[in-house]
Write a protein that holds these residues in place. Structure first.
Motif, mmCIF file in Angstrom:
data_model
loop_
_atom_site.group_PDB
_atom_site.id
_atom_site.type_symbol
_atom_site.label_atom_id
_atom_site.label_comp_id
_atom_site.label_asym_id
_atom_site.label_seq_id
_atom_site.Cartn_x
_atom_site.Cartn_y
_atom_site.Cartn_z
ATOM 1 N N LYS A 116 78.352 18.531 53.065
ATOM 2 C CA LYS A 116 79.705 18.735 52.539
ATOM 3 C C LYS A 116 79.917 20.195 52.175
ATOM 4 O O LYS A 116 80.990 20.770 52.423
ATOM 5 C CB LYS A 116 79.929 17.846 51.319
ATOM 6 C CG LYS A 116 79.920 16.356 51.626
ATOM 7 C CD LYS A 116 80.088 15.539 50.362
ATOM 8 C CE LYS A 116 80.057 14.051 50.663
ATOM 9 N NZ LYS A 116 80.226 13.228 49.433
ATOM 10 N N GLU A 117 78.899 20.819 51.586
ATOM 11 C CA GLU A 117 79.018 22.221 51.183
ATOM 12 C C GLU A 117 79.258 23.115 52.400
ATOM 13 O O GLU A 117 80.068 24.045 52.350
ATOM 14 C CB GLU A 117 77.765 22.670 50.433
ATOM 15 C CG GLU A 117 77.605 22.069 49.049
ATOM 16 C CD GLU A 117 77.178 20.603 49.066
ATOM 17 O OE1 GLU A 117 76.686 20.141 50.133
ATOM 18 O OE2 GLU A 117 77.338 19.916 48.042
ATOM 19 N N GLN A 118 78.545 22.834 53.496
ATOM 20 C CA GLN A 118 78.741 23.604 54.721
ATOM 21 C C GLN A 118 80.171 23.471 55.237
ATOM 22 O O GLN A 118 80.779 24.445 55.671
ATOM 23 C CB GLN A 118 77.760 23.142 55.798
ATOM 24 C CG GLN A 118 76.321 23.577 55.584
ATOM 25 C CD GLN A 118 75.398 22.994 56.652
ATOM 26 O OE1 GLN A 118 75.231 21.785 56.755
ATOM 27 N NE2 GLN A 118 74.821 23.855 57.461
ATOM 28 N N TYR B 220 86.217 23.005 46.506
ATOM 29 C CA TYR B 220 87.099 21.873 46.766
ATOM 30 C C TYR B 220 86.414 20.553 46.424
ATOM 31 O O TYR B 220 85.199 20.437 46.412
ATOM 32 C CB TYR B 220 87.546 21.872 48.232
ATOM 33 C CG TYR B 220 88.547 22.961 48.535
ATOM 34 C CD1 TYR B 220 89.901 22.715 48.492
ATOM 35 C CD2 TYR B 220 88.122 24.256 48.825
ATOM 36 C CE1 TYR B 220 90.828 23.712 48.755
ATOM 37 C CE2 TYR B 220 89.045 25.267 49.086
ATOM 38 C CZ TYR B 220 90.389 24.977 49.047
ATOM 39 O OH TYR B 220 91.294 25.970 49.298
ATOM 40 N N SER B 221 87.254 19.543 46.192
ATOM 41 C CA SER B 221 86.733 18.234 45.796
ATOM 42 C C SER B 221 86.388 17.397 47.013
ATOM 43 O O SER B 221 86.875 17.636 48.120
ATOM 44 C CB SER B 221 87.781 17.495 44.962
ATOM 45 O OG SER B 221 88.908 17.187 45.751
ATOM 46 N N ASP B 222 85.552 16.374 46.797
ATOM 47 C CA ASP B 222 85.209 15.455 47.872
ATOM 48 C C ASP B 222 86.452 14.766 48.423
ATOM 49 O O ASP B 222 86.520 14.441 49.608
ATOM 50 C CB ASP B 222 84.221 14.401 47.375
ATOM 51 C CG ASP B 222 82.799 14.947 47.234
ATOM 52 O OD1 ASP B 222 82.595 16.132 47.548
ATOM 53 O OD2 ASP B 222 81.912 14.189 46.828
ATOM 54 N N GLY B 223 87.439 14.534 47.543
ATOM 55 C CA GLY B 223 88.659 13.869 47.979
ATOM 56 C C GLY B 223 89.354 14.627 49.086
ATOM 57 O O GLY B 223 89.880 14.031 50.035
ATOM 58 N N THR C 134 79.316 8.998 58.679
ATOM 59 C CA THR C 134 79.068 9.410 57.298
ATOM 60 C C THR C 134 77.585 9.316 56.997
ATOM 61 O O THR C 134 76.952 8.284 57.256
ATOM 62 C CB THR C 134 79.829 8.503 56.308
ATOM 63 O OG1 THR C 134 81.233 8.615 56.543
ATOM 64 C CG2 THR C 134 79.541 8.923 54.863
ATOM 65 N N ILE C 135 77.023 10.395 56.483
ATOM 66 C CA ILE C 135 75.638 10.399 56.028
ATOM 67 C C ILE C 135 75.711 10.382 54.510
ATOM 68 O O ILE C 135 75.941 11.406 53.871
ATOM 69 C CB ILE C 135 74.864 11.639 56.523
ATOM 70 C CG1 ILE C 135 75.070 11.820 58.034
ATOM 71 C CG2 ILE C 135 73.392 11.515 56.170
ATOM 72 C CD1 ILE C 135 74.610 10.648 58.875
ATOM 73 N N TRP C 136 75.596 9.200 53.950
ATOM 74 C CA TRP C 136 75.877 9.009 52.546
ATOM 75 C C TRP C 136 75.097 9.950 51.631
ATOM 76 O O TRP C 136 73.897 10.122 51.784
ATOM 77 C CB TRP C 136 75.598 7.556 52.133
ATOM 78 C CG TRP C 136 76.534 6.598 52.807
ATOM 79 C CD1 TRP C 136 76.267 5.734 53.837
ATOM 80 C CD2 TRP C 136 77.937 6.443 52.542
ATOM 81 N NE1 TRP C 136 77.383 5.049 54.218
ATOM 82 C CE2 TRP C 136 78.433 5.461 53.448
ATOM 83 C CE3 TRP C 136 78.813 7.042 51.643
ATOM 84 C CZ2 TRP C 136 79.755 5.057 53.462
ATOM 85 C CZ3 TRP C 136 80.150 6.638 51.655
ATOM 86 C CH2 TRP C 136 80.608 5.661 52.551
ATOM 87 N N GLY C 137 75.830 10.582 50.720
ATOM 88 C CA GLY C 137 75.213 11.481 49.749
ATOM 89 C C GLY C 137 74.919 12.866 50.292
ATOM 90 O O GLY C 137 74.476 13.742 49.565
#
Length: 264
Positions: free
Chosen positions: A213-215, A226-229, A254-257
């Protein structure tokens, strides 16, 4: 008049305080207290991004955002005391680029704004801006300026082993669209919004591997604030446009977490 940040908020004192703080750090601003004032300002002036409150006197920020999106992709950062998930999702679904809850830290708000401005300026200097070289209110892209010119056109094919019957995923950067091939035949072009395309491109360039997500935040939005949303909404939009069954995605996993992976 050209400004970097247009603040649309009927809490006049808060808007003025935000303007004064921003201008201390070199970010030029203008303030509007209503949607009508905002639209009138954009007709005669330019802004590089908008901070938009949801609860305006004459109309909601949601309604104003929809009007702006009819003619412009200028970055819009919602600011609001409303903190329900439904409000956040509505804001992002209608074209908002971020959702910042009141009360907010002026330093954090400034950091978000500076990141967007810095990225837009970097894109302009690299020659990937609009024809005028500016990210003006009209026609600007939410994640910076759109790439233009024949040299910026890139088409990439990826033979798919398990997507849409073994088809081909082709990205066309000059049009911000994707083509899904089936049985060797081109399907129709599927238009994407700028951030949707940037997100898909990032996943494509790392296809077959996990992208955190950070990438994705850094690559697509220019920072990790930014938020996960925000990310979840854009992933959902891509799945709705590309997957046969968005609730059971075969391409964007989706790769959870951790993040996401494009399997093509």
């Amino acid at each position: 008049m050209d400004v970097q940040c247009l603040i649309v908020d009927d809490e006049v004192e808060l808007a003025q305080m935000t303007q004064e703080y921003f201008e201390m750090f070199g970010v030029s601003c203008a303030c509007c207290a209503s949607g009508r004032e905002c639209l009138a300002f954009l007709e005669k002036n330019k802004a590089k991004l908008i901070l938009l409150d949801i609860n305006l006197v004459e109309e909601s920020g949601f309604s104003l955002c929809k009007k702006i999106r009819e003619t412009s992709n200028i970055p819009i950062l919602f600011i609001s005391a409303r903190d329900s998930d439904s409000d956040v999702l509505i804001a992002l679904n209608i074209g908002g680029d971020d959702y910042i809850k009141k009360p907010y830290s002026l330093s954090v708000l400034l950091a978000k704004v500076q990141v967007v401005l810095k990225r837009m300026e970097a894109m302009r200097q690299q020659g990937t801006g609009s024809a005028s070289g500016e990210c003006a209110a009209k026609g600007s892209m939410p994640d910076g300026c759109a790439e233009s010119g024949a040299e910026s056109r890139v088409e990439k094919d990826a033979v798919s082993g398990n997507t849409n019957g073994g088809g081909v995923l082709r990205l066309v950067e000059e049009k911000f669209c994707v083509v899904l091939k089936t049985g060797g035949q081109d399907g129709k072009e599927i238009p994407l919004k700028a951030k949707e395309f940037a997100l898909l491109k990032c996943l494509y360039e790392h296809r077959g591997t996990i992208v955190t997500k950070e990438q994705l935040f850094v690559s697509v939005w220019g920072d990790a604030f930014y938020s996960d949303g925000t990310l979840n909404v854009h992933i959902r939009r891509l799945r709705e446009k590309l997957e046969e069954d968005p609730s059971d995605p075969k391409m964007i996993k989706t790769i959870w977490g951790t993040g996401y992976m494009l399997e093509v």
